[in-house]
Motif scaffolding. Structure first.
Motif, PDB file in Angstrom:
ATOM      1  N   ARG A 179       0.891  -1.318   0.012  1.00 23.59           N
ATOM      2  CA  ARG A 179      -0.051   0.088   0.094  1.00 23.59           C
ATOM      3  C   ARG A 179       0.903   1.213   0.085  1.00 23.59           C
ATOM      4  O   ARG A 179       0.503   2.203  -0.747  1.00 23.59           O
ATOM      5  CB  ARG A 179      -0.925   0.023   1.208  1.00 23.59           C
ATOM      6  CG  ARG A 179      -1.706   1.229   1.449  1.00 23.59           C
ATOM      7  CD  ARG A 179      -2.511   1.244   2.714  1.00 23.59           C
ATOM      8  NE  ARG A 179      -3.527   2.133   2.922  1.00 23.59           N
ATOM      9  CZ  ARG A 179      -3.282   3.393   3.433  1.00 23.59           C
ATOM     10  NH1 ARG A 179      -1.976   3.732   3.750  1.00 23.59           N
ATOM     11  NH2 ARG A 179      -4.575   4.187   3.362  1.00 23.59           N
ATOM     12  N   ASP A 180       2.049   1.203   1.155  1.00 25.32           N
ATOM     13  CA  ASP A 180       2.710   2.578   0.947  1.00 25.32           C
ATOM     14  C   ASP A 180       3.855   2.581   0.070  1.00 25.32           C
ATOM     15  O   ASP A 180       3.842   3.832  -0.458  1.00 25.32           O
ATOM     16  CB  ASP A 180       3.180   2.504   2.480  1.00 25.32           C
ATOM     17  CG  ASP A 180       2.293   2.547   3.505  1.00 25.32           C
ATOM     18  OD1 ASP A 180       0.909   2.919   3.194  1.00 25.32           O
ATOM     19  OD2 ASP A 180       2.401   2.384   4.913  1.00 25.32           O
ATOM     20  N   GLU A 181       4.466   1.576  -0.210  1.00 20.94           N
ATOM     21  CA  GLU A 181       5.821   1.654  -0.926  1.00 20.94           C
ATOM     22  C   GLU A 181       5.275   1.550  -2.625  1.00 20.94           C
ATOM     23  O   GLU A 181       6.210   2.053  -3.271  1.00 20.94           O
ATOM     24  CB  GLU A 181       6.640   0.477  -0.888  1.00 20.94           C
ATOM     25  CG  GLU A 181       7.417   0.868   0.886  1.00 20.94           C
ATOM     26  CD  GLU A 181       8.063  -0.386   1.022  1.00 20.94           C
ATOM     27  OE1 GLU A 181       8.244  -1.583   0.383  1.00 20.94           O
ATOM     28  OE2 GLU A 181       8.380  -0.804   2.540  1.00 20.94           O
ATOM     29  N   ASP A 182       4.376   0.861  -2.837  1.00 24.65           N
ATOM     30  CA  ASP A 182       3.825   0.669  -4.282  1.00 24.65           C
ATOM     31  C   ASP A 182       2.640   1.425  -4.647  1.00 24.65           C
ATOM     32  O   ASP A 182       2.240   1.565  -5.760  1.00 24.65           O
ATOM     33  CB  ASP A 182       3.732  -0.815  -4.776  1.00 24.65           C
ATOM     34  CG  ASP A 182       4.775  -1.526  -4.517  1.00 24.65           C
ATOM     35  OD1 ASP A 182       5.810  -1.686  -5.517  1.00 24.65           O
ATOM     36  OD2 ASP A 182       4.989  -2.383  -3.407  1.00 24.65           O
ATOM     37  N   ARG A 183       2.210   2.234  -3.707  1.00 32.02           N
ATOM     38  CA  ARG A 183       1.095   3.337  -3.737  1.00 32.02           C
ATOM     39  C   ARG A 183      -0.261   2.679  -4.236  1.00 32.02           C
ATOM     40  O   ARG A 183      -0.679   2.973  -5.358  1.00 32.02           O
ATOM     41  CB  ARG A 183       1.344   4.632  -4.611  1.00 32.02           C
ATOM     42  CG  ARG A 183       2.689   5.185  -4.123  1.00 32.02           C
ATOM     43  CD  ARG A 183       2.960   6.077  -4.893  1.00 32.02           C
ATOM     44  NE  ARG A 183       4.356   7.172  -4.341  1.00 32.02           N
ATOM     45  CZ  ARG A 183       4.163   8.114  -3.228  1.00 32.02           C
ATOM     46  NH1 ARG A 183       3.045   8.298  -2.800  1.00 32.02           N
ATOM     47  NH2 ARG A 183       5.291   8.615  -2.863  1.00 32.02           N
ATOM     48  N   VAL A 184      -0.461   1.386  -3.824  1.00 30.28           N
ATOM     49  CA  VAL A 184      -1.628   0.673  -4.257  1.00 30.28           C
ATOM     50  C   VAL A 184      -2.819   1.167  -3.566  1.00 30.28           C
ATOM     51  O   VAL A 184      -2.664   0.908  -2.437  1.00 30.28           O
ATOM     52  CB  VAL A 184      -1.352  -0.905  -4.099  1.00 30.28           C
ATOM     53  CG1 VAL A 184      -2.629  -1.780  -4.322  1.00 30.28           C
ATOM     54  CG2 VAL A 184      -0.326  -1.274  -5.092  1.00 30.28           C
ATOM     55  N   LYS A 185      -4.056   1.530  -4.238  1.00 32.27           N
ATOM     56  CA  LYS A 185      -5.199   1.748  -3.714  1.00 32.27           C
ATOM     57  C   LYS A 185      -6.315   0.684  -3.726  1.00 32.27           C
ATOM     58  O   LYS A 185      -6.101  -0.159  -4.476  1.00 32.27           O
ATOM     59  CB  LYS A 185      -5.811   3.242  -4.282  1.00 32.27           C
ATOM     60  CG  LYS A 185      -5.025   4.343  -4.356  1.00 32.27           C
ATOM     61  CD  LYS A 185      -5.507   5.466  -4.979  1.00 32.27           C
ATOM     62  CE  LYS A 185      -4.728   6.807  -5.205  1.00 32.27           C
ATOM     63  NZ  LYS A 185      -5.326   7.880  -5.863  1.00 32.27           N
ATOM     64  N   PRO A 186      -7.041   0.715  -2.541  1.00 30.81           N
ATOM     65  CA  PRO A 186      -7.916  -0.511  -2.382  1.00 30.81           C
ATOM     66  C   PRO A 186      -8.850  -0.640  -3.591  1.00 30.81           C
ATOM     67  O   PRO A 186      -9.002  -1.721  -3.893  1.00 30.81           O
ATOM     68  CB  PRO A 186      -8.712  -0.021  -1.269  1.00 30.81           C
ATOM     69  CG  PRO A 186      -7.852   0.623  -0.275  1.00 30.81           C
ATOM     70  CD  PRO A 186      -7.004   1.465  -1.346  1.00 30.81           C
ATOM     71  N   GLU A 187      -9.236   0.416  -4.053  1.00 34.71           N
ATOM     72  CA  GLU A 187     -10.130   0.505  -5.084  1.00 34.71           C
ATOM     73  C   GLU A 187      -9.369  -0.048  -6.612  1.00 34.71           C
ATOM     74  O   GLU A 187     -10.138  -0.395  -7.488  1.00 34.71           O
ATOM     75  CB  GLU A 187     -10.859   1.833  -5.547  1.00 34.71           C
ATOM     76  CG  GLU A 187      -9.664   2.954  -5.689  1.00 34.71           C
ATOM     77  CD  GLU A 187      -9.493   3.652  -4.660  1.00 34.71           C
ATOM     78  OE1 GLU A 187      -8.953   4.732  -4.793  1.00 34.71           O
ATOM     79  OE2 GLU A 187      -9.385   2.952  -3.521  1.00 34.71           O
ATOM     80  N   ASP A 188      -8.165  -0.019  -6.707  1.00 35.56           N
ATOM     81  CA  ASP A 188      -7.364  -0.610  -7.751  1.00 35.56           C
ATOM     82  C   ASP A 188      -7.160  -2.175  -7.801  1.00 35.56           C
ATOM     83  O   ASP A 188      -6.693  -2.655  -8.650  1.00 35.56           O
ATOM     84  CB  ASP A 188      -5.903   0.062  -7.920  1.00 35.56           C
ATOM     85  CG  ASP A 188      -6.243   1.284  -7.997  1.00 35.56           C
ATOM     86  OD1 ASP A 188      -7.227   2.057  -8.699  1.00 35.56           O
ATOM     87  OD2 ASP A 188      -5.108   2.284  -7.508  1.00 35.56           O
TER      88      ASP A 188
END
Length: 485
Positions: free
Chosen positions: A321-330
Motif C-alpha cells: 500500500r505504502d511503497e507501491d502506492r496501491v489503492k484499495p479500489e485498484d
C-alpha cells in the motif's frame, strides 16, 4: 455340491486351527515392545530451579526482555480496561469480591487479589495485542504478571524480586509448553490457559517464599487447573483463559503455602498433566539448560492487534500500500500463499464483530490495504463492518502452500489494469528477527492508554515500568496506573 465325511472333518479342522496357527506365528514373529524409560522427576527439578533463581543470576539480556515484557503487558492491560468484556466481568464479580486489596489498570474499582488477577488478565488479552512466545504461541506475561502484581499490592515486593519472579514464571510456562507443543495445541487446547497456571504459581510461590516441597505442591495444583479451548477464539471467552490462568496459579501458590498437598510428579506422571492432555512429551524441553537457556529472552511483542499468524499478511499489505502506492479500489485480487495454521486459526470469512475480525485473514488483509494499519482500531466493530473493507476481503484468496512457514506469507496483488505486485515476508515486524524497538513499544503503550489515562499519567507509568528493577515496591506500578491516580 456334496462333501464326504472326511472332507468335512478336514475342512472344519482347518477352520478351527487356522486362527490358532496364525496367532502362534504372530507370537513367534512379534518382538516385545521396547519399554520407555521412566521420565525424570520433572516437577521437582523445575521447582528446585525456580527457587534457586535470583535477580543477580539473570543474564542482562533476560532482565531487559523481562522489563520489555512487563511494559508491553501494562500497556495492553490499560488499553483493554474499558472493553465491554471487562465491564461485564467487573459487573458480574463485584458483588462477590472480598476485601479491596488490589487495583485494576485503567479503572477505579478495587478487588481482592484473586479477582484482580483475573480481571487484569482479561483486560490484557482482550485486544489480542499482548506478548507472544512464537515457539508455542503462548502469551506469557498475562497469567504471570496479573497474578504477581495483584499479590504485590497486598504484600510489597521489590522490583528486583518481582522481575525475577516474572522471568521464572514465564520460563516455567513456556518450557512446559515446549514439551507438549504442537500436539497439545492441535488437540484444541488454548495453550496460554493450560500452561499459564504453572507460570503464575511459580512466580507467586517464589514471592511467597515457598519451600521446595511447597513449590512442588504449587506446580501440582496448577497442573490440576488447565483452562481454555480454542473454540473460544473470537469471543469474550478467549480472554477468560489467561485471566483464569492467573487466578488459578495464584490460588495454587496460596494453598501450597499452607501445606495443601499434591502429587510430587503432577507434570510427568503417567496420569499427570502432560500425558493426559498431549500425545507428545519432551521432558528435555523443561529440564535442559535451566539457568542458561532462557525462553523468556525469545518473547515478542505485537505491532498488530490480532492473531500472530496474520501479522506477515498485514505487514505485506501495508508495504504494498505504502511503497507501491496501491489503492484499495485498484485491487482486483489478493492471492496469499500461507501455512495451514493460518486458515485453521483465522479462517473466518465474514466476521461481524471486532473480536471475530481478529481471527479472519480476509479481514486482516483488507483492512491493512484500506487503512494502512493493524492496530486496535482496525479490529473494531466499526472496521469489520466498513463497506470498503467488506468489499475488499471478498477478493482475498488464501491458499495453503507447501514450503510456507507459519511466520511467512507470499502475497501477490493483481490490479484492475492487469499489473501485479508481489511481497514475500519471511519475518514480520515484531518477530524475534525484527523486534519492536523500545521506542515503538512506548508508542504502542501511549496509543493504547490514550483516552483511558491522561498523557502525563501514562508517561509516568511508562517510566515506572522501565525503572522496575529499581523500585522498592513493584505495586507502585498498579497504583500509578489506575484512573484518578
Amino acid at each position: 455340491m456334496s462333501m464326504n465325511r472326511r472332507s468335512l472333518i478336514g475342512a472344519a479342522g482347518l477352520a478351527l486351527t487356522a486362527p490358532a496357527l496364525q496367532g502362534a506365528q504372530a507370537a513367534e514373529t512379534a518382538k516385545p515392545a521396547a519399554k520407555a524409560p521412566p521420565p525424570p522427576p520433572v516437577t521437582k527439578i523445575l521447582a528446585q530451579w525456580i527457587l534457586s533463581s535470583s535477580y543477580d543470576t539473570l543474564p542482562e539480556n533476560v532482565r531487559r526482555e523481562g522489563v520489555r515484557s512487563f511494559l508491553n503487558w501494562v500497556g495492553v492491560a490499560i488499553g483493554g480496561s474499558h472493553h465491554e468484556t471487562v465491564d461485564v466481568a467487573v459487573s458480574a464479580l463485584q458483588p462477590f469480591s472480598g476485601p479491596p486489596q488490589a487495583g485494576l489498570f485503567g479503572r477505579t474499582e478495587r478487588f481482592d487479589i484473586m479477582n484482580a488477577a483475573f480481571l487484569n488478565g482479561v483486560s490484557s488479552h482482550i485486544f489480542d495485542f499482548d506478548d507472544t512466545h512464537l515457539k508455542t504461541i503462548i502469551h506469557p506475561a498475562g497469567p504471570v504478571a496479573s497474578a504477581i502484581l495483584a499479590y504485590a499490592e497486598m504484600k510489597p515486593v521489590s522490583g528486583k524480586d518481582f522481575l525475577d519472579a516474572l522471568v521464572v514464571g514465564i520460563e516455567a510456562e513456556c518450557r512446559i509448553g515446549n514439551a507438549v507443543y504442537p500436539n497439545h495445541y492441535d488437540a484444541g487446547w488454548h495453550i496460554t490457559g493450560t500452561c499459564g497456571p504453572f507460570g503464575a504459581a511459580a512466580a507467586a510461590g517464589k514471592l511467597m517464599g515457598l519451600t521446595e516441597q511447597q513449590m512442588v505442591y504449587a506446580l501440582g495444583l496448577a497442573a490440576s487447573q488447565p483452562v481454555g479451548l480454542r473454540e473460544s477464539f473470537g469471543s469474550m471467552n478467549k480472554s477468560f483463559n489467561p485471566g483464569r490462568a492467573a487466578s488459578n496459579g495464584l490460588f495454587a501458590a496460596i494453598l501450597a503455602s499452607k501445606g495443601y498437598t499434591s502429587s510430587d510428579g503432577m507434570i510427568e506422571a503417567k496420569r499427570g498433566w502432560a500425558n493426559t492432555i498431549s500425545t507428545k512429551q519432551d521432558w528435555s524441553e523443561i529440564t535442559d539448560g535451566l539457568g542458561t537457556r532462557y525462553e523468556s529472552a525469545l518473547n515478542t511483542y505485537k505491532p498488530f492487534a490480532c492473531g500472530i499468524v496474520m501479522h506477515p499478511t498485514i505487514d505485506a499489505a501495508i508495504q504494498i500500500r505504502d511503497e507501491d502506492r496501491v489503492k484499495p479500489e485498484d485491487i482486483k485480487r489478493v492471492d496469499l500463499k500461507v501455512h495451514p495454521l493460518v486458515l485453521e486459526l483465522t479462517g473466518k470469512t465474514a466476521p461481524k464483530t471486532g473480536l471475530e475480525g481478529k481471527f479472519s485473514i480476509y479481514h486482516a488483509a483488507a483492512v491493512a490495504f484500506v487503512e494502512g494499519a493493524g492496530g486496535e482500531k482496525q479490529f473494531s466493530d466499526r472496521a469489520v463492518n466498513d463497506p470498503r473493507v467488506v468489499a475488499l476481503r471478498q477478493k482475498v484468496v488464501p491458499v495453503i502452500t507447501p514450503g510456507i512457514d507459519a511466520a511467512q506469507v507470499d502475497m501477490t496483488v493483481t490490479l484492475n489494469d492487469g499489473r501485479t505486485v508481489h511481497r514475500r515476508i519471511e519475518h514480520a515486524i515484531g518477530s524475534v528477527e525484527k523486534p519492536m524497538s523500545d521506542q515503538q513499544l512506548e508508542a504502542k503503550f501511549a496509543d493504547l492508554a490514550a483516552g483511558v489515562l491522561p498523557e502525563a499519567q501514562a508517561k509516568r507509568v511508562i517510566q515506572l515500568c522501565w525503572s522496575l528493577p529499581d523500585l522498592k515496591d513493584a505495586g507502585d506500578v498498579t497504583r500509578a496506573g489506575v484512573q484518578g491516580a
